[in-house]
Design an enzyme around this catalytic site. Structure first.
Site, PDB file in Angstrom:
ATOM      1  N   ARG A 183       0.868  -1.189   0.000  1.00 33.43           N
ATOM      2  CA  ARG A 183       0.000   0.000   0.000  1.00 33.43           C
ATOM      3  C   ARG A 183       0.895   1.226   0.000  1.00 33.43           C
ATOM      4  NH1 ARG A 183      -4.226   2.552  -0.811  1.00 33.43           N
ATOM      5  NH2 ARG A 183      -6.274   2.037   0.088  1.00 33.43           N
ATOM      6  N   GLY A 438     -12.388  16.092   1.013  1.00 39.37           N
ATOM      7  CA  GLY A 438     -13.559  15.843   0.185  1.00 39.37           C
ATOM      8  C   GLY A 438     -14.200  14.482   0.339  1.00 39.37           C
TER       9      GLY A 438
HETATM   10 FE1  SRM Z   1      -4.333  11.526  -0.684  1.00 39.42          FE
HETATM   11  C1  SRM Z   1      -5.656   9.155  -2.676  1.00 39.42           C
HETATM   12  C2  SRM Z   1      -4.652  13.830  -3.070  1.00 39.42           C
HETATM   13  C3  SRM Z   1      -2.301  13.595   1.069  1.00 39.42           C
HETATM   14  C4  SRM Z   1      -4.797   9.570   2.081  1.00 39.42           C
HETATM   15  N1  SRM Z   1      -4.987  11.470  -2.581  1.00 39.42           N
HETATM   16  C5  SRM Z   1      -5.455  10.380  -3.233  1.00 39.42           C
HETATM   17  C6  SRM Z   1      -5.642  10.664  -4.709  1.00 39.42           C
HETATM   18  C7  SRM Z   1      -4.380  10.268  -5.409  1.00 39.42           C
HETATM   19  C8  SRM Z   1      -6.851   9.933  -5.295  1.00 39.42           C
HETATM   20  C9  SRM Z   1      -6.942  10.077  -6.800  1.00 39.42           C
HETATM   21  O1  SRM Z   1      -6.342   9.285  -7.529  1.00 39.42           O
HETATM   22  O2  SRM Z   1      -7.617  10.985  -7.244  1.00 39.42           O
HETATM   23  C10 SRM Z   1      -5.838  12.215  -4.654  1.00 39.42           C
HETATM   24  C11 SRM Z   1      -5.411  12.982  -5.884  1.00 39.42           C
HETATM   25  C12 SRM Z   1      -6.360  14.126  -6.136  1.00 39.42           C
HETATM   26  C13 SRM Z   1      -5.767  15.207  -6.956  1.00 39.42           C
HETATM   27  O3  SRM Z   1      -6.043  15.267  -8.176  1.00 39.42           O
HETATM   28  O4  SRM Z   1      -5.084  16.049  -6.397  1.00 39.42           O
HETATM   29  C14 SRM Z   1      -5.096  12.546  -3.375  1.00 39.42           C
HETATM   30  N2  SRM Z   1      -3.525  13.313  -1.000  1.00 39.42           N
HETATM   31  C15 SRM Z   1      -3.863  14.161  -2.000  1.00 39.42           C
HETATM   32  C16 SRM Z   1      -3.275  15.542  -1.796  1.00 39.42           C
HETATM   33  C17 SRM Z   1      -2.922  16.254  -3.098  1.00 39.42           C
HETATM   34  C18 SRM Z   1      -4.259  16.391  -0.972  1.00 39.42           C
HETATM   35  C19 SRM Z   1      -3.960  17.875  -1.006  1.00 39.42           C
HETATM   36  O5  SRM Z   1      -4.761  18.584  -1.629  1.00 39.42           O
HETATM   37  O6  SRM Z   1      -2.939  18.297  -0.471  1.00 39.42           O
HETATM   38  C20 SRM Z   1      -2.081  15.176  -0.891  1.00 39.42           C
HETATM   39  C21 SRM Z   1      -0.848  14.823  -1.676  1.00 39.42           C
HETATM   40  C22 SRM Z   1       0.340  14.554  -0.801  1.00 39.42           C
HETATM   41  C23 SRM Z   1       1.600  14.336  -1.579  1.00 39.42           C
HETATM   42  O7  SRM Z   1       2.227  15.348  -1.937  1.00 39.42           O
HETATM   43  O8  SRM Z   1       1.960  13.183  -1.815  1.00 39.42           O
HETATM   44  C24 SRM Z   1      -2.636  13.934  -0.201  1.00 39.42           C
HETATM   45  N3  SRM Z   1      -3.604  11.534   1.214  1.00 39.42           N
HETATM   46  C25 SRM Z   1      -2.871  12.539   1.765  1.00 39.42           C
HETATM   47  C26 SRM Z   1      -2.808  12.350   3.190  1.00 39.42           C
HETATM   48  C27 SRM Z   1      -2.176  13.305   4.185  1.00 39.42           C
HETATM   49  C28 SRM Z   1      -0.764  13.000   4.569  1.00 39.42           C
HETATM   50  O9  SRM Z   1      -0.067  12.218   3.918  1.00 39.42           O
HETATM   51  O10 SRM Z   1      -0.358  13.580   5.563  1.00 39.42           O
HETATM   52  C29 SRM Z   1      -3.514  11.201   3.472  1.00 39.42           C
HETATM   53  C30 SRM Z   1      -3.809  10.602   4.885  1.00 39.42           C
HETATM   54  C31 SRM Z   1      -2.585  10.066   5.514  1.00 39.42           C
HETATM   55  C32 SRM Z   1      -2.252   8.658   5.121  1.00 39.42           C
HETATM   56  O11 SRM Z   1      -2.124   8.382   3.928  1.00 39.42           O
HETATM   57  O12 SRM Z   1      -2.116   7.843   6.014  1.00 39.42           O
HETATM   58  C33 SRM Z   1      -4.013  10.701   2.225  1.00 39.42           C
HETATM   59  N4  SRM Z   1      -5.059   9.659  -0.360  1.00 39.42           N
HETATM   60  C34 SRM Z   1      -5.234   9.058   0.866  1.00 39.42           C
HETATM   61  C35 SRM Z   1      -5.919   7.825   0.690  1.00 39.42           C
HETATM   62  C36 SRM Z   1      -6.308   6.810   1.809  1.00 39.42           C
HETATM   63  C37 SRM Z   1      -5.164   5.878   2.061  1.00 39.42           C
HETATM   64  C38 SRM Z   1      -5.559   4.591   2.718  1.00 39.42           C
HETATM   65  O13 SRM Z   1      -4.680   3.951   3.324  1.00 39.42           O
HETATM   66  O14 SRM Z   1      -6.717   4.167   2.597  1.00 39.42           O
HETATM   67  C39 SRM Z   1      -6.181   7.706  -0.688  1.00 39.42           C
HETATM   68  C40 SRM Z   1      -6.929   6.548  -1.409  1.00 39.42           C
HETATM   69  C41 SRM Z   1      -6.069   5.333  -1.572  1.00 39.42           C
HETATM   70  O15 SRM Z   1      -4.849   5.357  -1.445  1.00 39.42           O
HETATM   71  O16 SRM Z   1      -6.684   4.312  -1.864  1.00 39.42           O
HETATM   72  C42 SRM Z   1      -5.623   8.878  -1.312  1.00 39.42           C
HETATM   73 FE1  SF4 Z   2      -8.238  12.809  -1.120  1.00 38.61          FE
HETATM   74 FE2  SF4 Z   2      -9.867  14.889  -1.161  1.00 38.61          FE
HETATM   75 FE3  SF4 Z   2      -9.702  13.278  -3.279  1.00 38.61          FE
HETATM   76 FE4  SF4 Z   2     -10.852  12.366  -1.086  1.00 38.61          FE
HETATM   77  S1  SF4 Z   2     -11.561  14.104  -2.315  1.00 38.61           S
HETATM   78  S2  SF4 Z   2      -9.274  11.304  -2.296  1.00 38.61           S
HETATM   79  S3  SF4 Z   2      -9.711  13.380   0.518  1.00 38.61           S
HETATM   80  S4  SF4 Z   2      -8.093  14.587  -2.498  1.00 38.61           S
END
Ligand code: SRM
Ligand code: SF4
Length: 519
Positions: A183, A438
C-alpha cells in the site's frame, strides 16, 4: 524478492494482480510510445494505474489533462526549479496550475501525456523527479520547513531526507526494490521542537530525542488515515543517531513491510495492520534482523515540547541579519504567473530558495533585514498575505471534486469562501485550524484540525446534497492527538450557521455586531 502471493499465501486482489503482471515502474520505458499514440490508445491499467508510479495521474474528471505529482524532499525547492515548473503549466493556459499539498509537495495540473517525455527531461535537468509519488510507493518525505533556518531547531534534516529519498527512488531514476509495497507509505523526519510534520500520522516518523546525552531520533511507526480506520503512530522503542542509520531503518522497515505486509484486502494493508498482526516485539526484531544489527532502545522522552507554528509572517533566522518570511497561499493553489513572481521574489530578496509547508503555504528564506522594507511593499503580498485573517490563515483543503474523482463534495473554493465570510462575521481571537477533506480518505487531514470537515452526501428536503461530517479536538505540536467525529451529515448550505455557533461556543469568537457595540 518473493512474489506477492507467496509472501502472503492469500488470493490476490485486483491491484496485486496487475502489479504482479507488470511492475508500475515499467511504464517508464514505454512513455515515448504512449506519448506518441495519445492517451486514448493507452492500455487502461497503464493509463489509470501504472502511470501513477511515475507521478502521472489520469483524472477522470478532466480526461486528457493529467495531474503530475512531484517529490519535494523536506519541502525544499528553488527559484530555478519553480520557474521550470511554471513554464510547464504555463503552456496549458487556464487549465495549468499547481497545488501545494498536505505533504509539502507540488502537483501540476493540466499536463498532456504527449508532453511528458519533454517534461521529464526538464525535470531531470533541474534535479527534480516525480517518480514513485503515487500508488503503492513511499510518498513525499516531510521535514520541518524551517530546517537549517530555525534558531531552536535540534537537527537539520534536509540532508537525511534527501538520502532517504535517494535510497527509495534510486536517486530519482526509480528503484524496483520499493515499487511493489502492499500500500502507500508515508515517512516524516522532524528536526524541530514543534512537530511541524504531524509525526503521528506517518507510517514511519523520526522525532528528536536525547539518549545518554546524544541527540538523535526516537522512531514511531504505523500512523495512517484511511476511510476504514485512522491510527496514530506508536513508539517502535528504538532510538537512532542522526546519520545513515536513519536510512538503514527506513530501508529495513520497507523491506519487512514489502515482504510480509498484508496484501489480501486493500482496506487492511497499511503498516499498522502488520504491526497489529505480529505484535510490536516481533515487528521490531524482524526489522533488526533486516538491518543486520540491534536497535538501541528509545530515549525516555522526546524533544517535541512546543506548540506547532504556522510560519506565516516575518521571522528572524538563526543566521544573524536574515529572516524567513511565510506567505499565505489560499488553499495552496498557485497559477503559473504566481510561480514566476515567487521565483523572482526569492532571487531578488533572498538567495533563491523556497520552502513549502504541510499547511499548503510557502516560505521565502534568507531575506536580509535591509531588504525587508522594500520586500514588504511587493504587490504580490496582497494575494499571498503575511497577515491573513484568523480563519483564512489556518485553512487547509484537499483537492475536492474539481479534479478528484473520489470527492463527494467541492472543497477548495467552498472552504475559502466560508472562511472569508466567517472572518467577516466574527471576531476570532486566535487562528482556528479548519481542515477540509472531500471524502473519508482524509487527504486534507481533518483529524489534526481544531475543526475538520469531511465531505459526505446528506439528504435535505428529500434531495441528496453535499454535506460534511464534523471533527473536533485534533491537537498538533506537543502531545498531538487525533480529533474525533462530533457531528454527522451537516448539509454544506447549513454550514455557515453551524460553524458560526461552533466558533462562538468553543473558540471564543464574538459576532462582529456585538463587538462593535461594546466599543
Ligand atoms: Fe491523498 C488518494 C490527493 C495527502 C490519504 N490522494 C489520493 C488521490 C491520489 C486519489 C486520486 O487518484 O484521485 C488524490 C489525488 C487528487 C488530486 O487530483 O489532487 C489525493 N492526498 C492528495 C493531496 C494532493 C491532498 C492535497 O490537496 O494536499 C495530498 C498529496 C500529498 C503528496 O504530496 O503526496 C494527499 N492523502 C494525503 C494524506 C495526508 C498526509 O499524507 O499527511 C492522506 C492521509 C494520511 C495517510 O495516507 O495515512 C491521504 N489519499 C489518501 C488515501 C487513503 C489511504 C488509505 O490507506 O486508505 C487515498 C486513497 C487510496 O490510497 O486508496 C488517497
Ligand atoms: Fe483525497 Fe480529497 Fe480526493 Fe478524497 S476528495 S481522495 S480526501 S483529495
Amino acid at each position: 524478492m518473493v512474489s506477492a502471493s507467496k509472501k502472503t499465501g492469500t488470493k490476490l486482489n485486483k491491484f496485486e494482480r496487475y502489479k504482479a503482471e507488470k511492475d508500475g515502474l515499467a511504464v517508464k520505458d514505454e512513455l515515448e510510445e504512449m506519448a506518441q499514440m495519445g492517451w486514448e490508445a493507452v492500455d487502461e491499467t497503464d493509463l489509470t494505474q501504472r502511470l501513477k508510479w511515475l507521478g502521472i495521474f489520469f483524472r477522470p474528471v478532466t480526461p486528457g489533462k493529467f495531474m503530475l505529482r512531484l517529490r519535494m524532499p523536506n519541502g525544499v525547492l528553488n527559484s530555478h526549479r519553480l520557474r521550470v515548473l511554471a513554464t510547464i503549466v504555463q503552456r496549458y493556459g487556464d487549465d495549468g496550475s499547481a497545488d501545494i499539498t498536505t505533504r509539502q509537495n507540488l502537483q501540476l495540473r493540466g499536463v498532456r501525456l504527449e508532453d511528458i517525455p519533454d517534461i521529464f527531461q526538464r525535470l531531470k535537468h533541474a534535479g527534480m523527479t516525480s517518480v514513485q509519488s503515487g500508488m503503492d510507493n513511499v510518498r513525499n518525505i516531510t521535514g520541518s520547513p524551517v530546517a537549517g533556518l530555525d534558531a531552536n531547531e535540534l537537527i537539520d534534516t534536509q540532508g537525511l531526507i534527501r538520502k532517504v529519498q535517494d535510497m527509495i527512488t534510486g536517486n530519482g531514476d526509480g528503484n524496483y526494490a520499493f515499487t511493489n509495497l502492499p500500500r502507500k507509505f508515508n515517512i516524516a523526519i522532524e528536526g524541530g521542537r514543534d512537530n511541524s510534520v504531524h509525526a503521528e500520522i506517518n507510517d514511519i516518523a523520526f522525532v528528536p530525542a536525547y539518549r545518554e546525552e546524544q541527540l538523535g531520533f526516537n522512531v514511531l511507526v504505523g500512523g495512517f488515515f484511511s476511510a476504514r480506520r485512522c491510527a496514530a503512530a506508536i513508539p517502535l522503542d528504538a532510538w537512532v543517531p542522526p546519520d545513515d542509520t536513519v536510512v538503514d531503518v527506513c530501508r529495513a522497515i520497507l523491506e519487512v513491510y514489502r515482504d510480509h505486509g498484508p496484501r489480501a484486502n486493500r482496506q487492511k494493508s497499511r503498516l499498522m495492520w502488520l504491526i497489529d498482526d505480529w505484535g510490536l516485539d516481533r515487528f521490531r526484531s524482524t526489522v533488526e534482523a533486516a538491518m543486520g544489527r540491534p536497535l538501541a532502545r528509545a530515549a525516555a522522552t522526546d524533544e517535541i515540547d512546543w506548540d506547532k507554528r504556522d510560519h506565516i509572517g516575518v521571522h528572524p533566522q538563526k543566521q544573524p541579519g536574515l529572516n524567513y518570511v511565510g506567505l499565505h497561499v489560499p488553499v495552496g493553489r498557485l497559477q503559473a504567473d504566481d510561480m514566476v513572481e515567487i521565483a523572482r521574489l526569492a532571487e531578488v530578496y533572498g538567495n533563491g530558495e523556497i520552502r513549502l509547508t504541510v499547511e499548503q503555504n510557502l516560505i521565502l528564506p534568507n531575506i536580509p533585514d535591509s531588504r525587508l522594507p522594500v520586500f514588504l511593499q511587493e504587490p504580490v503580498l496582497q494575494k499571498f498575505s503575511l497577515e491573513p485573517t484568523p480563519l483564512v490563515r489556518s485553512l487547509v483543503s484537499c483537492t475536492g471534486s474539481r479534479f478528484c474523482n473520489f470527492a463527494l463534495i467541492e472543497t477548495k473554493q467552498r472552504a475559502l469562501a466560508l472562511a472569508q465570510s466567517l472572518d467577516q462575521a466574527l471576531a476570532v481571537p486566535q487562528p482556528v485550524r479548519i481542515h477540509w477533506t472531500g471524502c473519508p480518505n482524509s487527504c486534507g487531514q481533518p483529524q489534526v484540525a481544531d475543526i475538520g470537515l469531511m465531505g459526505t452526501k446528506v439528504r435535505k428536503d428529500g434531495q441528496a446534497v453535499e454535506g460534511v461530517d464534523i471533527y473536533m479536538g485534533g491537537k498538533v505540536g506537543k502531545d498531538a492527538q487525533l480529533g474525533q467525529c462530533v457531528q454527522k451529515g451537516v448539509a454544506c448550505e447549513d454550514l455557515p450557521q453551524v460553524m458560526q455557533q461552533l466558533l462562538i461556543d468553543h473558540f471564543q469568537a464574538q459576532p462582529r455586531e456585538a463587538d462593535n457595540q461594546s466599543q
